[in-house]
Design a protein around this motif. Structure first.
Motif, PDB file in Angstrom:
ATOM      1  N   SER A  19       0.818  -1.221   0.000  1.00 50.11           N
ATOM      2  CA  SER A  19       0.000   0.000   0.000  1.00 50.11           C
ATOM      3  C   SER A  19       0.851   1.270   0.000  1.00 50.11           C
ATOM      4  O   SER A  19       2.011   1.265   0.434  1.00 50.11           O
ATOM      5  N   LEU A  20       0.252   2.351  -0.459  1.00 49.53           N
ATOM      6  CA  LEU A  20       0.880   3.673  -0.361  1.00 49.53           C
ATOM      7  C   LEU A  20       1.175   3.990   1.106  1.00 49.53           C
ATOM      8  O   LEU A  20       2.229   4.546   1.438  1.00 49.53           O
ATOM      9  N   HIS A  21       0.239   3.605   2.007  1.00 48.97           N
ATOM     10  CA  HIS A  21       0.463   3.778   3.440  1.00 48.97           C
ATOM     11  C   HIS A  21       1.761   3.110   3.899  1.00 48.97           C
ATOM     12  O   HIS A  21       2.568   3.714   4.614  1.00 48.97           O
ATOM     13  N   TRP A  70       4.357   2.154   2.028  1.00 49.30           N
ATOM     14  CA  TRP A  70       5.529   2.750   1.378  1.00 49.30           C
ATOM     15  C   TRP A  70       5.946   4.027   2.110  1.00 49.30           C
ATOM     16  O   TRP A  70       7.097   4.180   2.517  1.00 49.30           O
ATOM     17  N   LEU A  71       4.986   4.954   2.259  1.00 47.56           N
ATOM     18  CA  LEU A  71       5.325   6.237   2.880  1.00 47.56           C
ATOM     19  C   LEU A  71       5.670   6.053   4.351  1.00 47.56           C
ATOM     20  O   LEU A  71       6.539   6.752   4.889  1.00 47.56           O
TER      21      LEU A  71
END
Ligand code: HEM
Ligand code: HEM
Ligand code: HEM
Ligand code: HEM
Ligand code: ASC
Lengths: 212, 212
Positions: free
Chosen positions: B109-111, B113-114
């Motif tokens: 998820s983008l969550h 990754w960031l």
């Protein structure tokens, strides 16, 4: 100058990414109460509310504006923020219209709460900005006293809008992908995650430039 | 002083909210590879990575620290950041462990990754902070030259961590609620949306204090 160009380039690539997302991976753009209408929501948010707002914030730092009069620069700054605001409003109309047509409830998510609050405070920031810095009657002492608040709230709103967009991207990837799902990392998921990273990098560059 | 107290109070209420979320609405806390283990993830992130980090950032602004020596204040600042980092690492171990036990893919998820990027950059910020400001050998000219970068990257990381938490909250409400779903605004959804708003208010107060 290197950071200015980098910010412009990263922002531009983010706009290309959101267009490729809706045109290539999704249903394209339309105004039919369906998913093509929803797609205006991310497109207008990324190209208008984020990209234009970012450019508006750093416009006083662009070398080519230094030959303009201060008044003209203020008009460019205010005009770009107004354009960004209009994009945000149309983006919200698109998603409300889509929800109503599809009988999906409105304003249930943290994304929608923080998004609506951000747009309302953004309109207040524009009204106060015009009142303080464009209306000639406002005393110079008020203008100076209000400037730290204007800059703080402007940068906070900009950062919040990017945070809201990251939540929106997360929701859309979860709702929009099935078989393969978001968890299974289909090409669309990876592509849109990269869009999210680009938005954070764009935000970081604008905040760096505006705080030097 | 009013903003200092407000920041402390809002942060404290956010910690209470996340505890009530996992203890009252969810499965409680445990270390069993199941959902009770996952629940350490939001609890440690909110109380450690966000609340402790926020306090660490404003520690130089707290009146009671002004009677301490500069060296002691640096130890408090660095120690709180180290504690926040340890909470973030344990929070990530909890979710990786839960994912592996449940055969859910990692890092899709983008969550995630960031979130992982933020934790890695945070560890770098600590190492550079110690190297620059605690090791006596570092020349004062280096310390001064690096300070704007230390403050910019520290505040950017803090804001990013809150953004990452908002994405995490969004994911968990979508995955965790069914019948009634997130869309149907059950009490848990409204309660956790309020937690999200509290985190944004806490972030805004800390950023205000740190930029005065
Ligand atoms: C940062 C600017 C943004 C703002 C201010 C914003 C605002 C909103 C608002 C107010 C709603 C509620 C509409 C309703 O209840 O009928 C909404 C819904 C939604 N938005 Fe956004 N949005 C933003 C960015 C994005 C982005 C980039 C995406 C990515 C696709 C996105 C995806 C969604 C989705 C999937 C919904 C429907 C689910 C929900 O109500 O949470 N948003 N948005
Ligand atoms: C929501 C809309 C707005 C946002 C987010 C915003 C944000 C900002 C930010 C972040 C700065 C600092 C820029 C820098 O330091 O380079 C700034 C400066 C400024 N803004 Fe705005 N602004 C908004 C609307 C307006 C409006 C409508 C006016 C009216 C003309 C205005 C007038 C100014 C002025 C005069 C400055 C100072 C420029 C200087 O001398 O450095 N702003 N704004
Ligand atoms: C801001 C600090 C946070 C960081 C650095 C962070 C980091 C991470 C990382 C690295 C993962 C991936 C684990 C894996 O792939 O096995 C993850 C997953 C997850 N986190 Fe967080 N998280 C944060 C806050 C939160 C919060 C407050 C919640 C709210 C419940 C949350 C909910 C989740 C969920 C549901 C997952 C599993 C789905 C996914 O992988 O995206 N996170 N987090
Ligand atoms: C990830 C960890 C860290 C973050 C996020 C961080 C963040 C910050 C921020 C935002 C400030 C500005 C505070 C203000 O203006 O009130 C600051 C100041 C400072 N930090 Fe850190 N910091 C971290 C780690 C460290 C470490 C390990 C040291 C080593 C001692 C350190 C030393 C300092 C010093 C000396 C100041 C200047 C205080 C002053 O004289 O105003 N930081 N830090
Ligand atoms: O070690 C230190 O470095 C900074 C300053 O010297 C550089 O700006 C500071 O406040 C210290 O206590």
């Amino acid at each position: 100058a290197v950071t200015l160009c980098a910010a412009g380039a990263v922002g531009f690539v983010a706009v290309v990414f959101v267009l490729r997302w809706v045109l290539h991976f999704k249903e394209g753009l339309g105004w039919d109460g369906g998913l093509a209408e929803f797609n205006w929501h991310p497109v207008l948010v990324v190209s208008g509310f984020i990209f234009l707002q970012g450019i508006a914030i750093i416009v006083y730092r662009l070398p080519w504006t230094w030959k303009c009069s201060k008044l003209l620069m203020k008009f460019i700054h205010a005009g770009l923020h107004l354009a960004a605001f209009i994009c945000a409003v149309v983006a919200m109309v698109a998603v409300f219209d889509f929800h109503n047509a599809a009988q999906i409830p409105n304003m249930y998510s943290l994304h929608s709460w923080l998004g609506l609050i951000a747009v309302i405070l953004y309109s207040l920031q524009i009204v106060l900005g015009v009142g303080m810095y464009l209306i000639p009657a406002t005393p110079v002492s008020w203008r100076a006293a209000f400037m730290p608040i204007h800059v703080y709230s402007g940068l906070l709103l900009f950062a919040s809008v990017i945070g809201v967009a990251l939540m929106g991207i997360t929701e859309k990837l979860i709702f929009g992908l099935s078989n393969p799902k978001y968890k299974d990392s289909p090409p669309e998921a990876v592509f849109v995650n990269v869009l999210g990273v680009l938005l954070v990098v764009f935000g970081a560059l604008i905040l760096w430039i505006a705080t030097r």
